[in-house]
Write an enzyme that holds these catalytic residues in place. Structure first.
Site, PDB file in Angstrom:
ATOM      1  N   HIS A 123     -72.223  20.979 -48.052  1.00  0.00           N
ATOM      2  CA  HIS A 123     -71.099  22.005 -48.381  1.00  0.00           C
ATOM      3  C   HIS A 123     -71.032  23.062 -48.672  1.00  0.00           C
ATOM      4  O   HIS A 123     -72.366  23.470 -49.606  1.00  0.00           O
ATOM      5  CB  HIS A 123     -69.889  20.992 -49.417  1.00  0.00           C
ATOM      6  CG  HIS A 123     -69.510  20.074 -48.679  1.00  0.00           C
ATOM      7  ND1 HIS A 123     -68.921  19.337 -47.788  1.00  0.00           N
ATOM      8  CD2 HIS A 123     -70.133  18.534 -49.443  1.00  0.00           C
ATOM      9  CE1 HIS A 123     -68.736  18.452 -47.780  1.00  0.00           C
ATOM     10  NE2 HIS A 123     -69.887  17.439 -48.753  1.00  0.00           N
ATOM     11  N   GLY A 134     -89.011   3.832 -51.763  1.00  0.00           N
ATOM     12  CA  GLY A 134     -87.477   3.000 -52.376  1.00  0.00           C
ATOM     13  C   GLY A 134     -86.997   4.343 -53.119  1.00  0.00           C
ATOM     14  O   GLY A 134     -87.404   5.507 -53.771  1.00  0.00           O
ATOM     15  N   ALA A 171     -91.822   6.802 -53.822  1.00  0.00           N
ATOM     16  CA  ALA A 171     -90.122   6.302 -53.959  1.00  0.00           C
ATOM     17  C   ALA A 171     -89.602   7.034 -54.914  1.00  0.00           C
ATOM     18  O   ALA A 171     -89.621   8.260 -55.632  1.00  0.00           O
ATOM     19  CB  ALA A 171     -90.661   5.515 -55.197  1.00  0.00           C
ATOM     20  N   ASN A 203     -85.157  -1.039 -44.408  1.00  0.00           N
ATOM     21  CA  ASN A 203     -84.796  -2.138 -45.961  1.00  0.00           C
ATOM     22  C   ASN A 203     -83.184  -1.745 -46.345  1.00  0.00           C
ATOM     23  O   ASN A 203     -82.808  -0.956 -46.057  1.00  0.00           O
ATOM     24  CB  ASN A 203     -85.678  -2.297 -47.032  1.00  0.00           C
ATOM     25  CG  ASN A 203     -85.921  -3.534 -47.550  1.00  0.00           C
ATOM     26  OD1 ASN A 203     -85.082  -4.390 -47.888  1.00  0.00           O
ATOM     27  ND2 ASN A 203     -87.117  -3.976 -48.062  1.00  0.00           N
TER      28      ASN A 203
END
Length: 183
Positions: free
Chosen positions: A113, A140, A158, A83
């Site tokens: 890093h 999501g 989510a 999406n």
């Protein structure tokens, strides 16, 4: 060993060398062109994605906006759907199996890093792969971090931050993401 080889092998590398800058610039231009296409330009969208991605199945859709660093390190299986507003920092391989569904605003970040400030400030970084199995649904706003494998038949809730691998046949949620039940 050149910087690209170091990047792909998970060693510390300098992303500021000409070859890697050129690869990223080429990919970002393709992503930019892709993101500007009208949603009904499905053939053109698919053609650009095939230029960006290292490997695709036949049936896939990535909604705009989509951004990645190199593209050639991303492999997707059949029946793949992403999406809107996905970012994939593919300094290392990101591999998706078949029947993977990704909700809006997700990020897959292979880049990392050094913890040591002096090394980090010198511009060195590393990358570790991400692997997502078959039949996976990612909710999501999920963030998947370097060196994570998500098994087959997994649901990631989510808003989760996936910092460790998730076994097959499970539902996992949270920050940090953890298994809450078996399927």
């Amino acid at each position: 060993m050149n910087e690209k080889e170091k990047m792909l092998s998970g060693q510390l590398y300098n992303a500021g060398v000409e070859k890697l800058i050129a690869d990223r610039e080429k990919c970002k231009c393709l992503c930019h062109n892709y993101n500007l296409l009208a949603p009904d330009k499905t053939d053109e969208r698919k053609a650009i994605l095939k230029q960006i991605l290292g490997k695709t199945g036949d049936t896939f859709l990535i909604e705009q906006n989509f951004w990645c660093d190199y593209g050639y390190n991303i492999e997707i299986g059949e029946n793949f759907y992403v999406n809107h507003n996905c970012v994939m920092l593919d300094c290392a391989k990101i591999t998706f199996g078949d029947n993977v569904f990704i909700a809006p605003n997700c990020g897959f970040y292979t880049a990392g890093h050094p913890l040591d400030a002096e090394t980090r400030n010198s511009g060195l970084e590393f990358a570790k792969p991400i692997k997502v199995g078959n039949n996976v649904w990612i909710g999501g706003g999920v963030t998947v971090l370097p060196d994570v494998t998500i098994g087959d038949n997994v649901v990631i809730g989510a808003g989760s931050v996936v910092s460790k691998s998730i076994p097959s046949n499970t539902v996992a949620v949270g920050n940090p993401c953890r298994v809450i039940k078996k399927i």
